[in-house]
Motif scaffolding. Structure first.
Motif, PDB file in Angstrom:
ATOM      1  N   ARG A  68     -48.004  47.067  65.989  1.00  0.00           N
ATOM      2  CA  ARG A  68     -49.253  46.177  65.246  1.00  0.00           C
ATOM      3  C   ARG A  68     -50.321  46.248  66.120  1.00  0.00           C
ATOM      4  NH1 ARG A  68     -44.588  43.401  64.977  1.00  0.00           N
ATOM      5  NH2 ARG A  68     -43.732  42.570  63.298  1.00  0.00           N
ATOM      6  N   THR A  69     -51.390  46.204  65.305  1.00  0.00           N
ATOM      7  CA  THR A  69     -52.921  45.996  65.953  1.00  0.00           C
ATOM      8  C   THR A  69     -52.708  45.021  66.937  1.00  0.00           C
ATOM      9  OG1 THR A  69     -53.743  46.783  63.790  1.00  0.00           O
ATOM     10  CG2 THR A  69     -55.271  45.757  65.332  1.00  0.00           C
ATOM     11  N   LEU A 261     -36.202  38.714  65.025  1.00  0.00           N
ATOM     12  CA  LEU A 261     -37.476  38.584  65.618  1.00  0.00           C
ATOM     13  C   LEU A 261     -37.665  40.039  65.629  1.00  0.00           C
ATOM     14  CD1 LEU A 261     -36.207  36.311  68.759  1.00  0.00           C
ATOM     15  CD2 LEU A 261     -37.804  35.664  66.835  1.00  0.00           C
ATOM     16  N   ALA A 262     -38.947  40.269  66.525  1.00  0.00           N
ATOM     17  CA  ALA A 262     -39.466  41.536  66.201  1.00  0.00           C
ATOM     18  C   ALA A 262     -38.943  42.487  67.248  1.00  0.00           C
ATOM     19  CB  ALA A 262     -41.121  41.698  66.752  1.00  0.00           C
ATOM     20  N   PRO A 263     -38.722  43.731  67.189  1.00  0.00           N
ATOM     21  CA  PRO A 263     -37.927  44.956  68.027  1.00  0.00           C
ATOM     22  C   PRO A 263     -38.860  45.068  69.274  1.00  0.00           C
ATOM     23  CG  PRO A 263     -38.976  46.047  66.132  1.00  0.00           C
ATOM     24  CD  PRO A 263     -39.205  44.835  65.973  1.00  0.00           C
ATOM     25  N   GLU A 264     -39.425  44.042  69.670  1.00  0.00           N
ATOM     26  CA  GLU A 264     -40.327  44.274  71.021  1.00  0.00           C
ATOM     27  C   GLU A 264     -39.786  43.312  72.024  1.00  0.00           C
ATOM     28  OE1 GLU A 264     -44.443  43.519  70.088  1.00  0.00           O
ATOM     29  OE2 GLU A 264     -44.380  44.406  68.198  1.00  0.00           O
ATOM     30  N   TYR A 366     -46.704  35.882  68.495  1.00  0.00           N
ATOM     31  CA  TYR A 366     -47.265  36.301  67.056  1.00  0.00           C
ATOM     32  C   TYR A 366     -46.252  37.396  66.476  1.00  0.00           C
ATOM     33  CZ  TYR A 366     -49.993  38.865  63.798  1.00  0.00           C
ATOM     34  OH  TYR A 366     -50.553  39.597  62.631  1.00  0.00           O
ATOM     35  N   PRO A 367     -45.962  38.570  67.085  1.00  0.00           N
ATOM     36  CA  PRO A 367     -45.100  39.344  66.355  1.00  0.00           C
ATOM     37  C   PRO A 367     -43.690  38.930  66.107  1.00  0.00           C
ATOM     38  CG  PRO A 367     -45.512  40.018  68.623  1.00  0.00           C
ATOM     39  CD  PRO A 367     -46.394  38.931  68.309  1.00  0.00           C
ATOM     40  N   VAL A 370     -44.023  36.897  62.760  1.00  0.00           N
ATOM     41  CA  VAL A 370     -44.315  37.504  61.517  1.00  0.00           C
ATOM     42  C   VAL A 370     -42.920  38.231  61.395  1.00  0.00           C
ATOM     43  CG1 VAL A 370     -45.027  39.794  60.644  1.00  0.00           C
ATOM     44  CG2 VAL A 370     -46.591  38.340  62.093  1.00  0.00           C
ATOM     45  N   ALA A 371     -42.055  38.741  62.248  1.00  0.00           N
ATOM     46  CA  ALA A 371     -40.844  39.277  61.892  1.00  0.00           C
ATOM     47  C   ALA A 371     -39.793  38.226  61.414  1.00  0.00           C
ATOM     48  CB  ALA A 371     -40.260  39.998  63.044  1.00  0.00           C
ATOM     49  N   ALA A 372     -39.902  36.974  62.038  1.00  0.00           N
ATOM     50  CA  ALA A 372     -39.175  35.841  61.251  1.00  0.00           C
ATOM     51  C   ALA A 372     -39.387  35.308  60.062  1.00  0.00           C
ATOM     52  CB  ALA A 372     -39.158  34.924  62.500  1.00  0.00           C
ATOM     53  N   ALA A 373     -40.779  35.714  59.694  1.00  0.00           N
ATOM     54  CA  ALA A 373     -40.937  35.243  58.196  1.00  0.00           C
ATOM     55  C   ALA A 373     -41.266  33.798  58.263  1.00  0.00           C
ATOM     56  CB  ALA A 373     -40.406  35.776  57.281  1.00  0.00           C
TER      57      ALA A 373
END
Length: 827
Positions: A68-69, A261-264, A366-367, A370-373
């Motif tokens: 993501r940006t 969660l995000a793959p981060e 934040y990421p 977003v991943a968790a909607a």
């Protein structure tokens, strides 16, 4: 940097090619190296291995998660301190400074940026430094990088590499078994690594593993998996996941939550006790007990189901593993674990998104949010996180993400709660404000109008509206009033804003924040309609209340004092306005980073105040600095940047740089026309400022034609007695004088002087400048007696009002006409 993989295997050819490409890139304009391939094929691991092999070749290496940006901007902003750059609050200022330092090779002449998991060429391109000093490496599943990068395709393992990795982590396999196992795994590196980890932990014979694999493979085939490599990796992971599910329910449930969660990297402190609500009894107990949580994470690590980085105290799960986990769950479990992820994020919310001290935490959340909607959650605590992230993104300066997230949250709220629910309306208000801040005025006006209609409907239908609804209804009215100012309807905006102020004062009292906000907006309107003294009185009261409630150094107090400075300036109190604004800017510099929008706004107004007092060199120094930052911060088309450009054009003109001043002023006019339209007072004012430069540049006829149109437009829109119309009339008289039409110049100057004396007062600097120009018109007509008397009187008065050394005074002494310019007032 991610930790080095101790079991990294093979890839000698790719590592050699990668080194050659990057070395070649150093000797020319850098073409970043992109590695693309299937998920799980080992792109990131290849990049990590390259770095550890060649780290001595670089002074600086930065690993940048690029899904993501926001991840890119946050990583680059955090790099600022390593480059000796002040890390301010706004990434849109800090990031360009970082990229510029990398381009120049200062302080490091050899660096490597790794953009990991970049998927969009257009999104990443603005962040690629164009320099021969360093190198750029990109990993991506997207193959379309050839126009910006030298590309290296990373494929699955050679069979020998697969067998080597399988044997590296367990008892050596027979050649036939190893070959068969590698074959069913599809030679996919991530699947091979996981199978090797399983064998290392369990010691299971190859034939037994193959039997289990065949069972899981058949199950997967019945679900019609779309790609062979996905079948391989899912099957391999299902073997391990089945074992963990049988032996450690807490570990499997922790993995299931992480699948949403995000793959981060996920900070371990995210796994704290859920403050409001429950996930499952087993997982709740593990989250409440650090020892049990530690055992669960250890079990996950044993089977390579996640990467655990002890240096950063985080865990990270590959996106393919997340997909496998989600596909294994029942619909009920999927909803349960998604909600669990949302509750964990809500519990980690710092709950203060306007403070720069919390922004780093929000950048981590934040990421994952977003991943968790989270925008689709109905839980009150998760809804609070939705709002806070929307505020954080706007305050932090990631406008693209702020608009995207807030718009998505608003649309989701409409579906979940309906268009008239308070949660929906609040997001609508914030979306309108975010659009307004970036200059997307038409879109802001559209949603603000709809929001106000909704609030009015709720207000009418509820016998006793709750205070929050009453407050936000007034905010919605204020937003619509601001939209009217953007359209140039200053009178209508004033009437609506006064109504908001009166209702707020009657309902909440003089000292309430809602009332003080309304008072601030009303003062804005008073200035725009030319009632500077009334604006001054109201701003003085508001500032006093803010200072008493919040303290003298609070940002809102400083904003109130800045508004008061603008009033003082417009009332002709130039020296006081400058002195006070110097103090305000000094306070901002103590309280906020230099690139904070409020601090930049205050510095731009300081440049204006310095110019008014005649300190043109100091004004130019500040306006040039502010303009450069605003171009980086907002872009060329943002209204704040255009205002800064216009101020810089005036300072350049005073410095004698007429050519640059004219070009910059001309650009401002075009941009104001696109932003506000042909007849908006800001557009017309910009044209009047350009006219002065044209006249001084020897083009009086063009200047005259511009001023005639500007005066007619302002007189029609605001009335001929409005201070802006009077300023343009004064300059129009100067155009006539430059065209040798002295009788007409005198007549217009005489008429304008009478109006200015009546509206602004006899001693206002604008009135005195109009009178000084009239004296010069008398001189041009050889009416020397009248000229001498008036000239002497005005010169003495200007010395009193401005000082003997002010350029306006020295110019008049040398029989040089005064030029009156317009600084567009805040909307």
């Amino acid at each position: 940097m991610p930790p080095r993989n101790p079991n990294f295997t093979g890839r000698e050819r790719q590592l050699t090619e990668l080194a050659e490409h990057l070395e070649r890139g150093r000797t020319a304009a850098i073409l970043p190296q992109a590695m693309y391939g299937l998920g799980g094929v080992g792109k990131s691991q290849l990049a990590v291995e390259y770095i550890y092999l060649h780290q001595s070749a670089y002074d600086l290496v930065c690993w940048i998660p690029s899904d993501r940006t926001s991840g890119i901007t946050n990583a680059l902003a955090q790099l600022a301190s390593r480059l000796g750059i002040a890390h301010g609050s706004e990434p849109t200022v800090t990031v360009p400074a970082v990229l510029d330092a990398l381009r120049r090779g200062e302080p490091y002449s050899s660096w490597l940026l790794v953009f990991d998991n970049a998927e969009n060429v257009e999104t990443l391109t603005p962040f690629l430094p164009n320099s021969g000093s360093g190198a750029v490496l990109i990993t991506s599943r997207n193959p379309h990088w050839d126009h910006v990068a030298l590309c290296l395709e990373v494929d699955i393992f050679d069979r020998a590499e697969s067998i080597d990795l399988l044997n590296k982590r367990g008892p050596e396999l027979a050649q036939e078994d190893a070959d068969l196992l590698a074959d069913v795994l599809g030679d996919l590196p991530l699947a091979v690594e996981q199978a090797a980890a399983w064998r290392a932990e369990t010691g299971m014979p190859a034939q037994e593993y193959l039997r289990l694999f065949e069972e899981k493979h058949n199950e997967l085939l019945s679900e019609s998996a779309p790609h062979t490599y996905q079948q391989s990796i899912a099957t391999a992971w299902n073997v391990s996941l089945d074992h963990v599910e049988r032996t450690d329910s807490e570990a499997i449930q922790l993995l299931q939550v992480c699948a949403y969660l995000a793959p981060e990297p996920i900070p371990r402190d995210l796994f704290s006790q859920v403050h409001h609500g429950s996930i499952t009894p087993e997982l709740d107990a593990a989250l409440a007990d650090p020892l049990r949580l530690g055992r669960a994470i250890r079990e996950i690590r044993r089977y390579s189901l996640a990467r655990v980085d002890l240096r950063t105290n985080s865990i990270q799960i590959h996106r393919l593993v997340q997909n496998v986990l989600i596909n294994r769950m029942t619909p009920h479990q999927q909803e349960q674990m998604k909600r669990g992820a949302q509750l964990l994020l809500a519990s980690a919310d710092p709950r203060n998104p306007s403070s720069s001290t919390t922004w780093k935490r929000y950048s981590v959340l934040y990421p994952h949010a977003v991943a968790a909607a989270i925008v689709h959650s109905t839980d009150p605590w998760v809804r609070r996180l939705v709002v806070n992230i929307a505020v954080y993104l706007q305050r932090w300066g990631d406008h693209e993400s702020a608009l995207r997230f807030t718009d998505e949250a608003y649309e989701a709220a409409r579906e979940l709660f309906g268009p008239y629910d308070e949660k929906t309306l609040w997001l609508a208000l914030w979306l309108g404000w975010t659009l307004f801040c970036v200059g997307r005025y038409k879109e802001a006006a559209k949603i603000n109008k709809v929001t106000l209609v909704a609030y009015e409907s709720v207000h009418r239908s509820s016998p006793v509206p709750v205070p929050k609804t009453r407050e936000r209804r007034l905010h919605a009215m204020g937003a619509v009033a601001a939209d009217l100012r953007v359209k140039g309807d200053f009178g209508e905006s004033f009437a609506l804003t006064r109504r908001v102020y009166e209702e707020a004062r009657a309902e909440f009292g003089e000292e309430d924040p809602t009332t003080l906000t309304a008072a601030h907006n009303l003062a804005v309107c008073l200035r725009l309609v030319g009632r500077f003294q009334d604006a001054y009185e109201l701003d003085r009261t508001t500032w006093g209340s803010m200072e008493a409630l919040l303290g003298s150094d609070h940002e809102l107090t400083l904003l109130a004092r800045t508004c008061l400075t603008v009033d003082e300036r417009e009332l002709g109190q130039y020296a006081r306005a400058r002195d006070q604004q110097e103090k305000v800017v000094a306070q901002y510099e103590r309280q906020l980073p230099a690139d904070n929008p409020a601090a930049l706004h205050a510095k731009r107004l300081l440049a204006v105040a310095r110019r008014k007092t005649g300190d043109h060199r100091a004004a130019l120094e500040v306006s040039e600095e502010v303009w450069e930052v605003m171009v980086s911060r907002f872009g060329q088309e943002h209204p704040d940047t255009i205002a800064a450009s216009l101020g810089l054009a005036m300072d350049l003109r005073h410095d004698g740089q007429l050519d640059r001043a004219r070009k910059l002023a001309d650009v401002c006019c075009h941009r104001y026309r696109r932003l506000f339209g042909e007849q908006h007072p800001h557009t017309v004012s910009a044209e009047a400022n350009l006219a002065i430069t044209l006249r001084l540049d020897g083009r009086p006829q063009e200047a005259y034609e511009l001023d005639v149109r500007a005066h007619a437009a302002l007189s029609e829109k605001l009335g001929e007695r409005h201070p802006l119309a009077l300023v343009v009339a004064t300059n129009q008289a100067s155009d006539l004088a430059a065209l040798q039409r002295h009788e007409e110049a005198l007549a217009l100057g005489t008429e304008t002087l009478a109006l200015s004396t009546d509206v602004l007062g006899r001693a206002h600097p604008s009135t005195l400048c109009t009178a000084a120009n009239r004296a010069l018109d008398l001189h041009a007509l050889n009416r020397n007696d009248e000229c001498d008397a008036l000239h002497s009187t005005i010169l003495d008065e200007l010395r009193i009002q401005l000082s003997a050394t002010h350029p306006a005074v020295t110019d008049l002494a040398d029989l040089t006409r005064a030029n009156c310019y317009i600084d567009p007032l805040p909307l």
